[in-house]
Design a protein around this motif. Structure first.
Motif, mmCIF file in Angstrom:
data_model
loop_
_atom_site.group_PDB
_atom_site.id
_atom_site.type_symbol
_atom_site.label_atom_id
_atom_site.label_comp_id
_atom_site.label_asym_id
_atom_site.label_seq_id
_atom_site.Cartn_x
_atom_site.Cartn_y
_atom_site.Cartn_z
ATOM 1 N N ALA A 159 44.701 42.128 55.416
ATOM 2 C CA ALA A 159 43.463 41.871 56.150
ATOM 3 C C ALA A 159 42.905 40.507 55.795
ATOM 4 N N CYS A 160 42.393 40.347 54.566
ATOM 5 C CA CYS A 160 41.624 39.135 54.274
ATOM 6 C C CYS A 160 42.500 37.924 53.997
ATOM 7 N N ARG A 161 43.683 38.142 53.439
ATOM 8 C CA ARG A 161 44.585 37.064 53.007
ATOM 9 C C ARG A 161 43.939 36.149 51.970
ATOM 10 N N MET A 162 42.966 36.661 51.247
ATOM 11 C CA MET A 162 42.281 35.868 50.232
ATOM 12 C C MET A 162 42.251 36.577 48.881
ATOM 13 N N GLY A 163 42.985 37.677 48.743
ATOM 14 C CA GLY A 163 42.992 38.391 47.470
ATOM 15 C C GLY A 163 41.722 39.174 47.207
ATOM 16 N N ILE A 164 41.024 39.564 48.276
ATOM 17 C CA ILE A 164 39.748 40.261 48.122
ATOM 18 C C ILE A 164 39.838 41.735 48.493
ATOM 19 N N CYS A 165 40.550 42.031 49.588
ATOM 20 C CA CYS A 165 40.449 43.390 50.149
ATOM 21 C C CYS A 165 41.478 44.372 49.575
ATOM 22 N N GLY A 166 42.589 43.880 49.059
ATOM 23 C CA GLY A 166 43.576 44.770 48.442
ATOM 24 C C GLY A 166 44.555 45.404 49.411
ATOM 25 N N SER A 167 44.489 45.080 50.686
ATOM 26 C CA SER A 167 45.353 45.735 51.674
ATOM 27 C C SER A 167 46.841 45.478 51.438
ATOM 28 N N CYS A 168 47.192 44.273 50.955
ATOM 29 C CA CYS A 168 48.602 43.868 50.936
ATOM 30 C C CYS A 168 49.256 44.138 49.584
ATOM 31 N N GLU A 169 48.711 45.086 48.842
ATOM 32 C CA GLU A 169 49.240 45.418 47.522
ATOM 33 C C GLU A 169 50.716 45.853 47.582
ATOM 34 N N VAL A 170 51.528 45.355 46.650
ATOM 35 C CA VAL A 170 52.897 45.837 46.487
ATOM 36 C C VAL A 170 53.114 46.207 45.020
ATOM 37 N N THR A 171 54.119 47.049 44.783
ATOM 38 C CA THR A 171 54.400 47.482 43.411
ATOM 39 C C THR A 171 55.368 46.498 42.750
ATOM 40 N N VAL A 172 55.051 46.114 41.524
ATOM 41 C CA VAL A 172 55.921 45.186 40.788
ATOM 42 C C VAL A 172 56.793 45.991 39.825
ATOM 43 N N CYS A 173 58.112 45.862 39.945
ATOM 44 C CA CYS A 173 59.010 46.625 39.066
ATOM 45 C C CYS A 173 59.605 45.751 37.969
ATOM 46 N N GLY A 174 59.508 44.442 38.102
ATOM 47 C CA GLY A 174 60.061 43.599 37.056
ATOM 48 C C GLY A 174 59.686 42.155 37.266
ATOM 49 N N GLY A 175 59.641 41.390 36.174
ATOM 50 C CA GLY A 175 59.342 39.969 36.260
ATOM 51 C C GLY A 175 57.890 39.664 35.976
ATOM 52 N N GLU A 176 57.621 38.352 35.868
ATOM 53 C CA GLU A 176 56.265 37.922 35.524
ATOM 54 C C GLU A 176 55.518 37.494 36.786
ATOM 55 N N VAL A 177 54.221 37.872 36.855
ATOM 56 C CA VAL A 177 53.415 37.572 38.041
ATOM 57 C C VAL A 177 52.175 36.786 37.637
ATOM 58 N N ILE A 178 51.853 35.744 38.417
ATOM 59 C CA ILE A 178 50.562 35.062 38.223
ATOM 60 C C ILE A 178 49.599 35.664 39.243
ATOM 61 N N HIS A 179 48.618 36.412 38.722
ATOM 62 C CA HIS A 179 47.660 37.070 39.627
ATOM 63 C C HIS A 179 46.536 36.112 39.966
ATOM 64 N N SER A 180 46.190 36.002 41.235
ATOM 65 C CA SER A 180 45.003 35.198 41.536
ATOM 66 C C SER A 180 44.118 35.898 42.549
ATOM 67 N N ASP A 181 44.127 37.239 42.508
ATOM 68 C CA ASP A 181 43.238 38.010 43.380
ATOM 69 C C ASP A 181 41.970 38.378 42.612
ATOM 70 N N THR A 182 40.997 38.922 43.340
ATOM 71 C CA THR A 182 39.790 39.412 42.666
ATOM 72 C C THR A 182 39.622 40.907 42.922
ATOM 73 N N PHE A 183 40.726 41.591 43.221
ATOM 74 C CA PHE A 183 40.641 43.002 43.606
ATOM 75 C C PHE A 183 41.186 43.958 42.551
ATOM 76 N N LEU A 184 42.391 43.688 42.054
ATOM 77 C CA LEU A 184 43.043 44.635 41.146
ATOM 78 C C LEU A 184 42.356 44.667 39.781
ATOM 79 N N THR A 185 42.360 45.852 39.173
ATOM 80 C CA THR A 185 41.854 45.964 37.816
ATOM 81 C C THR A 185 42.961 45.491 36.860
ATOM 82 N N GLU A 186 42.583 45.211 35.611
ATOM 83 C CA GLU A 186 43.572 44.742 34.631
ATOM 84 C C GLU A 186 44.715 45.746 34.507
#
Lengths: 315, 314
Positions: free
Chosen positions: A260-287
């Motif tokens: 929806a927002c494409r700005m890391g705000i709404c959380g609609s485009c969440e995917v599950t991470v099974c491996g590797g390192e991710v740089i998070h820059s959203d304001t939606f997900l909890t730690e």
């Protein structure tokens, strides 16, 4: 919520030397919106979000926004210098990440500068509903501040702050002290101002669910994005280039990821991470959620990651 | 249109799956007018008249969302079914005309003295759907108003004011799943609708099966035989829609209930096969929850006979 459509500039009003208000209308019925909502304008230099400033209960098929000219070549410059009455603008929405919560017993708004805009729809809305509120507004100069005339309608409820940072800090604290349970706080303005207000609510032990920030600006943008490889659902291997997002790549490959927002705000485009390192820059997900989830619109992998995409829907 | 043509058959695969199975609805609709419109709306009104406290409940905080729902649904009916409904504004006054029932509703928006019922109770008398308002209170979704005439074994009185997760406590093995569903709902964007189908089984062709009258209809479950299942057993499908009300930011939840007697269902080979395999693979706790365990052998026996008759491999 409507995808891209055209609206026409019906009126342009010079509010202050730096701020113009635009009335956008349509021949077909436009969607209703709530106080605190925004419209996305698709401009030649990219997408820009602006709060709607009209009273949602008195909207007559038009959207009003107020824009402050901030830089010489950005969206606001384009709107100020190139847009004229009668022109068409491509928009989408309205959407709302800053809704008014009617369970509030009393509402305190904190605004600084052009951060006043979402409250211009909230104040008349709450007035119509007979709800109590007050506005604490940090400005450089009271008489020449944006929408001064409009604000005079609420003389008893508006408090101007124009002193030094220390003075403002003191005033914010005084405004927040000894409040009754059920008071909600809304804040919009420059980052430093928002932090000052939010920090004060924490010191005074306001529950976080009654403190609402206009998280309008996109989440911290990753500087110098680098390409990375992604394994999807244990099968497909994709390469996300430096100038595209994981979401864009997934959609191009035909994965039915909702967004929806494409700005890391709404959380609609969440995917599950099974491996590797991710740089998070959203304001939606909890730690905790960041341990195995990412928002594909703004967050990026480092080198190589593996993700799972649910096929059916946004869950 | 015959009722069979418009029946929203819910099964897409050959085994039972527990999923959210929601999909976005474009254009965003909240109600559907089916061929049983007049009959079902009359039944709704009869139930409301006889048992108003059972069928309608609201909390004061829901009133703004109720008005928003009234405007939304009347507008939607006039936009998508212009031959049956019209909606006009004259100054501050709105006039909704229901040509199917030869009725007119006149009201002033947000003026409670201009209508005889609460707004949700009024608009609900013009649609087949049950209408529920869920308040999005930032720390959860709360059931704040409802006009519920056709519930499948639940009580509006019992759940009024309850939080979404709590309401769903009786559904087996759902704790983690329901949290995800709630999050999904809280992410629905304004003016956007999502739809899902939910199925169960009703014994007898009865739409109104509230918890309050369980003693009347629940006992019929003991009467199912292989011989009478075709007539007595109905597949019940709820088309459920979730719509984010843009002004209040609350959620409108609409439920359109359809019933199909098994005698009609088994006339469609594909439906028969899918229904049979889904009932057969249904986990025990869900069969218990849906009330199917009591007559599952009889039901499967009836379906197996139909499969054999129509020479369909199981």
């Amino acid at each position: 919520m409507k995808d891209r459509y055209q609206v026409k500039v019906e009126q342009i009003k010079q509010v202050t030397p730096q701020i113009k208000a635009f009335t956008l209308s349509s021949e077909t019925a436009v969607d209703p919106f709530g106080a605190g909502a925004h419209l996305t304008l698709h401009l030649p230099m990219g997408d820009r979000q602006y709060s709607l400033i009209n009273n949602p209960l008195e909207m007559t098929n038009d959207y009003q926004i107020a824009v402050k000219k901030v830089s010489a070549n950005g969206g606001s410059h384009y709107l100020h210098e190139h847009l004229e009455v009668g022109d068409s603008v491509l928009v989408s929405g309205p959407d709302n990440y800053f809704p008014v919560h009617l369970e509030a017993q009393h509402v305190i708004f904190f605004a600084a500068g052009i951060g006043i805009t979402p409250f211009l729809s909230m104040m008349p809305y709450l007035s119509t509903l007979g709800k109590t509120f007050e506005l604490h507004y940090a400005v450089k100069n009271v008489e020449s501040c944006p929408f001064y005339e409009e604000l005079l309608k609420y003389t008893e409820q508006v408090f101007f702050y124009s002193g030094s940072r220390e003075e403002k800090k003191k005033q914010v604290r005084e405004a927040l002290e000894n409040r009754k349970i059920g008071t909600h706080v809304y804040v919009c303005g420059p980052e430093t101002f928002m932090e000052m207000v939010v920090d004060t609510t924490r010191e005074l032990r306001f529950p976080s669910r009654v403190v609402h920030e206009e998280r309008f600006r996109p989440a911290a943008k990753i500087r110098n994005p680098k390409p990375f490889r992604v394994t999807v659902n244990g099968g497909d291997e994709l390469l996300v280039k430096e100038n595209e997002s994981l979401l864009e790549r997934l959609l191009d490959e035909g994965y039915p990821v909702s967004y929806a927002c494409r700005m890391g705000i709404c959380g609609s485009c969440e995917v599950t991470v099974c491996g590797g390192e991710v740089i998070h820059s959203d304001t939606f997900l909890t730690e905790k959620e960041k341990e195995n989830k990412m928002l594909s619109c703004v967050s990026r992998g480092v080198g190589e990651i593996a993700i799972n995409v649910v096929e059916t829907n946004s869950m | 249109m015959s009722s069979k043509v418009e029946f929203p058959f819910p099964f897409t695969s050959d085994h039972y799956e527990y999923t959210n199975n929601s999909s976005p609805l474009i254009p965003a609709r909240t109600v559907t007018v089916s061929s049983n419109y007049v009959e079902e709306v009359r039944l709704k009104r009869k139930l409301l008249e006889e048992n108003h406290e059972r069928c309608y409940r609201s909390l004061p905080i829901s009133l703004e969302s109720q008005w928003e729902t009234l405007l939304l649904v009347f507008r939607e009916l006039a936009t998508y079914e212009p031959e049956h409904f019209s909606f006009k504004r004259r100054g501050n006054t709105y006039v909704f005309t229901n040509h199917l029932l030869q009725e007119e509703e006149t009201f002033v928006y947000r003026d409670h003295s201009s209508i005889d019922f609460e707004p949700l109770d009024l608009v609900g008398r013009h649609v087949q759907e049950d209408l529920i308002v869920m308040g999005d209170r930032h720390d959860g979704l709360f059931l704040e108003a409802g006009q519920l005439c056709f519930p499948s074994n639940w009580s509006l009185t019992f759940v009024l004011g309850m939080e979404f997760k709590t309401i769903h406590t009786p559904v087996p093995a759902i704790a983690e799943f329901i949290e995800k569903v709630e999050r999904f709902i809280t992410r629905i964007r304004p003016n956007t609708a999502w739809e899902r189908k939910n199925w169960s089984i009703t014994i007898s062709h009865k739409l109104d099966t509230p918890l309050e009258t369980y003693s009347d209809w629940g006992k019929l479950r003991y009467h199912v035989t292989k011989e009478n299942a075709g007539e007595l057993v109905n597949l019940r499908v709820e088309v459920q829609r979730l719509f984010r009300l843009p002004v209040t930011n609350d959620i409108l939840f609409s439920i359109h209930t359809y019933l199909l007697p098994l005698n009609e269902l088994v006339a469609n080979d594909d439906w028969l096969k899918k229904f049979y395999t889904n009932v057969k693979t249904l986990p025990q706790e869900l069969a218990d929850y849906k009330g199917i365990s009591l007559y599952k052998p009889e039901l499967l026996g009836f379906l197996e006979k139909a499969l054999k008759r129509r020479k369909i491999e199981r």
